[in-house]
Write a protein that holds these residues in place. Structure first.
Motif, PDB file in Angstrom:
ATOM      1  N   HIS A  80     -56.318  95.828  53.330  1.00 56.86           N
ATOM      2  CA  HIS A  80     -56.294  94.433  53.783  1.00 56.86           C
ATOM      3  C   HIS A  80     -55.285  94.312  54.924  1.00 56.86           C
ATOM      4  O   HIS A  80     -54.342  95.085  55.002  1.00 56.86           O
ATOM      5  N   HIS A  82     -52.452  92.272  57.543  1.00 57.78           N
ATOM      6  CA  HIS A  82     -51.401  91.251  57.608  1.00 57.78           C
ATOM      7  C   HIS A  82     -51.032  91.054  59.072  1.00 57.78           C
ATOM      8  O   HIS A  82     -51.007  92.038  59.830  1.00 57.78           O
ATOM      9  N   HIS A 124     -53.335  97.747  55.413  1.00 57.20           N
ATOM     10  CA  HIS A 124     -52.778  98.683  54.440  1.00 57.20           C
ATOM     11  C   HIS A 124     -53.375  98.478  53.051  1.00 57.20           C
ATOM     12  O   HIS A 124     -54.068  97.509  52.788  1.00 57.20           O
ATOM     13  N   GLU A 126     -52.230  98.881  48.809  1.00 60.63           N
ATOM     14  CA  GLU A 126     -51.137  99.007  47.846  1.00 60.63           C
ATOM     15  C   GLU A 126     -51.808  99.261  46.498  1.00 60.63           C
ATOM     16  O   GLU A 126     -52.408  98.360  45.925  1.00 60.63           O
TER      17      GLU A 126
HETATM   18 FE   FE2 Z   1     -50.388  93.684  51.567  1.00 60.47          FE
END
Ligand code: FE2
Length: 301
Positions: A80, A82, A124, A126
């Motif tokens: 996703h 940012h 990125h 996570e």
């Molecule tokens: Fe994130």
């Protein structure tokens, strides 16, 4: 109640003139997080960034995640984007691997902190690096000023052993992630918002008196035990999983309850700029948000 503190942090840098009274802060409002899910279905509690407390300049979001059930976290946060702000991940339990499209990769272990400046943008993931056991921690979003929204992405990542501890008095241990406690300075550098990020552990009934950076917006979030904030007629209880927006003064007086307390104390210099946010993009205008979508779709992150 006021007190005289000429150099309350012992840092020699305080802006208050010697002898200036520092008013005691009180709880302006308290907020409980709402259960929600994000990423590919990770269950978490949104404390800032939901309906009750949409933001607290410069903070845009605070999520607490904490579960023993793998089905609550296994899906993780696949790729996703940012843009325009910073994400701060503080792990308490569990292991999370992050990878971005610029070739950065790392493993967040219990007690570690990742302060990621997304700036002009990155994509990125996570993802939990465990299939069982406990996953617990926080993600905080910190806004960037207009002049730095399109800065190059940057990571400040610290292993547990490189985050210093302060012991202001018996029964008080403070993990100093950002900001200063006495002569102990946290490793995070961010002049734009000059953040304070403390993880405070107080033994039963112990009281700690700390002067917040001048002019910052501040909040406390209790995640173990309970405490009171303020003193005398202004003292109010802060229960587990409750956030207190602080105000009315910079001197923060926290007193742990019978069972002790562990809480985050977080503050930042407000940016006082227009905020337009859409999912993972936080900019100053609608046009900049539209541009973020175009840039993302055309692979310019
Ligand atoms: Fe994130």
């Amino acid at each position: 109640m006021q007190t005289n503190l000429s150099d309350p942090h012992g840092c020699g840098e305080c802006t208050q003139a010697p002898g200036t009274p520092v008013a005691t802060s009180r709880i302006l409002r308290s907020v409980r997080g709402r259960p929600t899910s994000d990423g590919a279905g990770v269950k978490l509690t949104r404390v800032i960034g939901g309906g009750e407390l949409p933001d607290l300049d410069p903070f845009l979001l605070l999520d607490e995640f904490g579960t023993d059930k793998p089905e609550d976290y296994l899906a993780g946060f696949p790729d996703h984007p940012h843009r325009g702000f910073e994400t701060v991940t503080y792990m308490l339990d569990g292991r999370m691997r992050h990878r971005d499209n610029h070739g950065n990769e790392g493993l967040l272990v219990p007690g570690s902190v990742q302060w990621m400046t997304a700036g002009r943008g990155l994509v990125h993931s996570e993802m939990p690096e465990q299939e069982s056991g406990r996953m617990r921690g926080f993600q905080l979003w910190v806004n960037l000023p207009a002049r730095e929204k399109m800065t190059a992405p940057r990571y400040q990542e610290f292993a547990p052993e490189s985050i210093p501890l302060a012991h202001p008095a018996d029964g008080i241990t403070v993990k100093v992630i950002a900001g200063t406690v006495g002569s102990v300075r946290g490793p995070i550098e961010q002049p734009a918002t000059d953040p304070l990020y403390l993880d405070i552990t107080l033994a039963a009934n112990v009281r700690w008196d700390y002067v917040l950076p001048d002019g910052h917006n501040a909040f406390a979030y209790a995640f173990e035990g309970a405490a009171t904030i303020g003193e005398n007629d202004d003292a109010r209880a802060l229960d587990t999983h409750e956030l207190a927006v602080l105000g009315g003064g910079d001197r923060c007086v926290v007193t742990a309850g019978e069972g002790g307390a562990r809480l985050l104390l977080i503050a930042g210099r407000p940016l006082r700029e227009n905020v337009v946010r859409h999912g993972p993009f936080v900019m100053n205008t609608r046009e900049q948000i539209m541009q973020a979508f175009v840039d993302y779709q055309e692979g310019r992150f």
